[in-house]
Design a protein around this motif. Structure first.
Motif, mmCIF file in Angstrom:
data_model
loop_
_atom_site.group_PDB
_atom_site.id
_atom_site.type_symbol
_atom_site.label_atom_id
_atom_site.label_comp_id
_atom_site.label_asym_id
_atom_site.label_seq_id
_atom_site.Cartn_x
_atom_site.Cartn_y
_atom_site.Cartn_z
ATOM 1 N N LEU A 118 7.661 -4.733 -7.250
ATOM 2 C CA LEU A 118 7.302 -3.756 -8.277
ATOM 3 C C LEU A 118 5.904 -3.206 -8.053
ATOM 4 O O LEU A 118 5.649 -2.015 -8.201
ATOM 5 C CB LEU A 118 7.408 -4.390 -9.667
ATOM 6 C CG LEU A 118 7.162 -3.464 -10.868
ATOM 7 C CD1 LEU A 118 8.131 -2.290 -10.838
ATOM 8 C CD2 LEU A 118 7.281 -4.242 -12.166
ATOM 9 N N ALA A 119 4.996 -4.104 -7.654
ATOM 10 C CA ALA A 119 3.621 -3.681 -7.396
ATOM 11 C C ALA A 119 3.559 -2.722 -6.213
ATOM 12 O O ALA A 119 2.838 -1.720 -6.236
ATOM 13 C CB ALA A 119 2.741 -4.901 -7.132
ATOM 14 N N LEU A 120 4.339 -3.013 -5.165
ATOM 15 C CA LEU A 120 4.363 -2.146 -3.983
ATOM 16 C C LEU A 120 4.937 -0.768 -4.312
ATOM 17 O O LEU A 120 4.406 0.250 -3.874
ATOM 18 C CB LEU A 120 5.193 -2.794 -2.875
ATOM 19 C CG LEU A 120 4.474 -3.769 -1.947
ATOM 20 C CD1 LEU A 120 5.477 -4.409 -0.985
ATOM 21 C CD2 LEU A 120 3.365 -3.083 -1.176
ATOM 22 N N ILE A 121 6.002 -0.760 -5.080
ATOM 23 C CA ILE A 121 6.629 0.513 -5.454
ATOM 24 C C ILE A 121 5.654 1.373 -6.246
ATOM 25 O O ILE A 121 5.498 2.578 -5.989
ATOM 26 C CB ILE A 121 7.911 0.278 -6.268
ATOM 27 C CG1 ILE A 121 8.996 -0.329 -5.365
ATOM 28 C CG2 ILE A 121 8.410 1.581 -6.888
ATOM 29 C CD1 ILE A 121 10.234 -0.771 -6.114
ATOM 30 N N THR A 122 4.983 0.757 -7.208
ATOM 31 C CA THR A 122 4.056 1.503 -8.049
ATOM 32 C C THR A 122 2.863 2.005 -7.233
ATOM 33 O O THR A 122 2.414 3.146 -7.411
ATOM 34 C CB THR A 122 3.560 0.625 -9.209
ATOM 35 O OG1 THR A 122 4.683 0.084 -9.901
ATOM 36 C CG2 THR A 122 2.717 1.433 -10.178
ATOM 37 N N ALA A 123 2.358 1.157 -6.331
ATOM 38 C CA ALA A 123 1.236 1.574 -5.483
ATOM 39 C C ALA A 123 1.652 2.733 -4.584
ATOM 40 O O ALA A 123 0.886 3.674 -4.362
ATOM 41 C CB ALA A 123 0.745 0.401 -4.637
ATOM 42 N N GLY A 124 2.874 2.665 -4.066
ATOM 43 C CA GLY A 124 3.377 3.747 -3.224
ATOM 44 C C GLY A 124 3.493 5.049 -3.992
ATOM 45 O O GLY A 124 3.129 6.123 -3.492
#
Length: 210
Positions: A118-124
């Motif tokens: 979830l953190a990676l998706i949001t950062a992307g």
């Protein structure tokens, strides 16, 4: 007339970025807190700061436009824009310092990221949003004044922090190196401090000219 057209174009671009960035800010702060990603939370906080700061840049364009439409000659409209940019530089420094302090505190607490995906998706998503914002603000002819350049720097600083967040999350995810998250946030903040220092120097010299 040409200068007025350029300012009108920058005003519209700045307005778009303010609204666009606000939506991304809400998502990043929520996910950053819930996932314990310091770099992502830091980016969300900084995104909020540049919503306010770029909002200030937007307000400066509106004020200058209204003064010029009224034919007012008591104010130097160019210095109004430069003062807005100078203020942006100060706020950039304050937010960079805040990120460094928060990163150091999170590093000593040694808290792990809870939801990597979830953190990676949001950062992307945030990185894409900042890339779009930077492209909008820069336009075909680049930034045309210090005010638009200040807004552009805020977007670039967010993009830098986004990249740092992604690096930190990946390091924690694959190699369990959780301190990288905070370290990258500090490095990003130091780069932002350098940009802010240059902006303050340039606008400060412009404001002190007779």
């Amino acid at each position: 007339m040409s200068n007025n057209i350029e300012r009108s174009s920058q005003e519209k671009r700045t307005a778009f970025v303010v609204i666009f960035a606000f939506c991304v800010m809400i998502a990043e702060i929520i996910v950053g807190l819930s996932s314990h990603s310091m770099a992502l939370f830091a980016d969300g906080v900084h995104m909020g700061s540049h919503v306010l700061v770029i909002g200030l840049n937007w307000a400066a364009y509106i004020l200058v436009r209204r003064l010029e439409n009224k034919g007012t000659t008591h104010y130097d409209t160019e210095k109004i824009l430069n003062l807005s940019a100078f203020t942006s530089g100060i706020l950039l420094i304050l937010m960079a310092i805040f990120i460094i302090i928060e990163a150091v505190e999170r590093f000593t607490a040694e808290r792990e990221i809870l939801n990597y995906e979830l953190a990676l998706i949001t950062a992307g998503i945030g990185l894409v949003a900042n890339t779009i914002s930077a492209s909008v603000l820069h336009g075909h002819d680049g930034t045309t004044d210090y005010n638009s350049h200040a807004a552009y720097l805020h977007v670039l600083s967010d993009a830098l922090t986004e990249i740092g967040a992604i690096i930190g999350i990946l390091c924690a995810m694959f190699w369990h190196i959780t301190w990288i998250d905070s370290a990258v946030a500090v490095i990003s903040a130091l780069v932002v401090l350098r940009w802010a220092k240059r902006l303050l120097w340039d606008t400060g010299r412009s404001l002190t000219k007779a």
